[in-house]
Design an enzyme around this catalytic site. Structure first.
Site: not given
Length: 250
Positions: A57, A102, A124-125
């Site tokens: 994203l 994303g 890996n957010e």
């Protein structure tokens, strides 16, 4: 995106890293609708970049956003994912570069995944101070199982190509992009003689629960996203991440 023997190769081409902004997501969504309408027999999703499949994203869509633009961004992401994850035709991700966040979601939304060596992928957010939405988490859980997904998501782990193969995040490793595409085509060829209606019915049966979770909770999911990104601490974390990107580019 020509159809060759009913198979389409969709090549993402938003330099430098195929980050997913609203416009790119809309393009992907329209592409998947078109393929469905044209009775596509299979789709390969890949990247024009030699090093990145998709960086995920676009952080700029979430940094100091206007409310309605942020809502549109998230709804467009939902639309794109629902169309890809529920596609009636078989799908393969030819992962020819890094696929964080994303980008990993795009890969996990396909049925089959082939990756080249020396790249990394994962949701890996948490390393960025962001929480992967439940439907992101579901995609990883469906691929590698409850326990492995829990560990990976909590840590925001990025898997090497070899680690991804070992845990089941991908199905094959190819030596280069050309072989990656060849292996993707081979998977689609293995599906070509299956009755399409029966195949689609089984696929959607397995994916029904994951799809339903978002379909019945889209507004709640959007509210969670909006409430979260407008928190000052989250905005500060996004600002620091963008600053780090600027330093790398300098």
């Amino acid at each position: 995106m020509p159809l060759k023997m009913g198979v389409a190769t969709v090549t993402m081409n938003r330099p430098p890293v195929n980050s997913l902004n609203t416009e790119h997501l809309e393009t992907l969504h329209r592409t998947f609708i078109r393929l469905e309408n044209e009775k596509c027999r299979g789709m390969i999703l890949t990247s024009s970049s030699p090093t990145v499949f998709s960086a995920g994203l676009d952080i700029r869509e979430m940094y100091k956003p206007e409310l309605e633009k942020a809502r549109k961004f998230w709804r467009t992401l939902q639309d794109m994912w629902l169309k890809l994850y529920s596609s009636p035709y078989p799908t393969v991700a030819a992962i020819n570069g890094h696929a964080p966040a994303g980008g990993c979601l795009l890969s996990l939304s396909c049925e089959y995944r082939v990756i080249v060596p020396k790249v990394r992928m994962g949701l890996n957010e948490t390393q960025l101070g962001i929480v992967a939405p439940q439907w992101f988490q579901d995609c990883m859980r469906n691929a590698i199982g409850e326990r492995e997904a829990e560990k990976a998501l909590i840590a925001g782990r990025m898997f090497s190509s070899e680690e991804a193969l070992k845990v089941g995040l991908v199905d094959e490793i190819a030596q280069n992009k050309e072989e990656c595409i060849q292996k993707a085509e081979a998977f689609l060829a293995s599906q070509a003689n299956l009755p399409m209606l029966a195949r689609k019915t089984v696929k959607l049966g397995f994916r029904h629960q994951t799809l339903s979770r978002l379909l019945t909770g889209r507004e709640a999911d959007t509210k969670i996203f909006i409430d979260y990104i407008f928190q000052p601490k989250v905005q500060k974390g996004l600002e620091m991440y963008l600053q780090s990107l600027s330093k790398k580019a300098a």
